[in-house]
Scaffold this motif. Structure first.
Motif, mmCIF file in Angstrom:
data_model
loop_
_atom_site.group_PDB
_atom_site.id
_atom_site.type_symbol
_atom_site.label_atom_id
_atom_site.label_comp_id
_atom_site.label_asym_id
_atom_site.label_seq_id
_atom_site.Cartn_x
_atom_site.Cartn_y
_atom_site.Cartn_z
ATOM 1 N N GLU A 6 0.831 -1.198 0.000
ATOM 2 C CA GLU A 6 0.000 0.000 0.000
ATOM 3 C C GLU A 6 0.869 1.253 0.000
ATOM 4 O O GLU A 6 1.995 1.247 0.511
ATOM 5 C CB GLU A 6 -0.909 0.059 1.231
ATOM 6 N N SER A 7 0.312 2.329 -0.523
ATOM 7 C CA SER A 7 0.974 3.628 -0.464
ATOM 8 C C SER A 7 -0.075 4.722 -0.545
ATOM 9 O O SER A 7 -1.233 4.459 -0.890
ATOM 10 C CB SER A 7 1.993 3.780 -1.595
ATOM 11 N N GLY A 9 -0.830 7.020 2.026
ATOM 12 C CA GLY A 9 -1.333 7.554 3.287
ATOM 13 C C GLY A 9 -0.622 8.834 3.679
ATOM 14 O O GLY A 9 0.348 9.240 3.050
ATOM 15 N N LEU A 20 -5.232 6.346 -1.931
ATOM 16 C CA LEU A 20 -4.413 5.194 -1.576
ATOM 17 C C LEU A 20 -4.294 4.267 -2.775
ATOM 18 O O LEU A 20 -5.226 4.166 -3.581
ATOM 19 C CB LEU A 20 -5.039 4.427 -0.413
ATOM 20 N N CYS A 22 -2.733 0.216 -3.979
ATOM 21 C CA CYS A 22 -2.276 -1.088 -3.523
ATOM 22 C C CYS A 22 -1.883 -1.904 -4.740
ATOM 23 O O CYS A 22 -2.702 -2.107 -5.645
ATOM 24 C CB CYS A 22 -3.370 -1.797 -2.744
ATOM 25 N N VAL A 94 -5.283 3.062 10.342
ATOM 26 C CA VAL A 94 -4.368 2.378 9.423
ATOM 27 C C VAL A 94 -5.243 1.668 8.395
ATOM 28 O O VAL A 94 -6.157 0.928 8.761
ATOM 29 C CB VAL A 94 -3.476 1.365 10.162
ATOM 30 N N THR A 119 -1.172 1.352 5.681
ATOM 31 C CA THR A 119 -0.671 2.713 5.541
ATOM 32 C C THR A 119 -1.506 3.631 6.428
ATOM 33 O O THR A 119 -2.735 3.504 6.479
ATOM 34 C CB THR A 119 -0.704 3.163 4.065
ATOM 35 N N GLN A 120 -0.834 4.533 7.134
ATOM 36 C CA GLN A 120 -1.519 5.389 8.101
ATOM 37 C C GLN A 120 -2.188 6.570 7.404
ATOM 38 O O GLN A 120 -1.565 7.262 6.587
ATOM 39 C CB GLN A 120 -0.520 5.922 9.130
#
Length: 125
Positions: A6-7, A9, A20, A22, A94, A119-120
Motif C-alpha cells: 500500500e501507499s 497515506g 491510496l 495497492c 491504518v 498505511t496510516q
C-alpha cells in the motif's frame, strides 16, 4: 507468495482528499480475485471500507464511506485505488489492502486471504 504493498497515506485536514494505492504481485496461483480495503483505528476492530471484483464491475462500500470514497482498478488489473474525499477525523486509521480469491466483494475480513502491511491515514479536525 502473494505480496500487497500500500501507499498514499498521510496527514490531511478535515474536508481534504487522499488517494491510496495497492499493488499486488506474485498472484500467479489464481487468475481472478477481489481486492478490498479495510481500516483499523486504535482500540477498535478492523472495519470494512470498500471492495472491487476482478473486472471492476462490482463494488461494495461501507455505509460510513458511501458517496465520499471510490474504489477503482485501472486496466493493469494488479493495482487498486481508493480515492478518499471529504475526509473526516473519524476516518483516521491504518488502512489495509487485502485480496480475496473468491472474486465476490465481501465485507468480512476473515474471508480475505492476503493482506498488506497497512498505511496510516490521519485526518486533523
Amino acid at each position: 507468495q502473494v505480496q500487497l504493498v500500500e501507499s498514499g497515506g498521510g496527514l490531511v485536514q478535515a474536508g481534504g482528499s487522499l488517494r491510496l494505492s495497492c499493488a499486488v504481485s506474485g498472484r500467479s496461483v489464481f487468475s481472478t480475485y477481489t481486492m478490498g480495503w479495510f481500516r483499523q483505528a486504535p482500540g477498535k476492530e478492523r472495519e470494512f471500507v470498500a471492495a472491487i471484483n476482478w473486472s471492476g464491475g462490482r463494488t461494495l462500500y461501507a455505509d460510513s464511506v458511501k458517496g465520499r470514497f471510490t474504489i477503482s482498478k485501472p486496466n493493469a488489473k494488479n493495482t487498486v485505488f481508493l480515492q478518499m474525499n471529504s475526509l473526516k477525523a473519524e476516518d483516521t486509521a491504518v488502512y489495509y489492502c487485502a485480496v480475496d480469491k473468491s472474486n465476490v466483494p465481501r465485507m468480512v475480513y476473515y474471508e480475505y486471504d492476503y493482506w498488506g502491511q497497512g498505511t496510516q491515514v490521519t485526518v486533523s479536525s
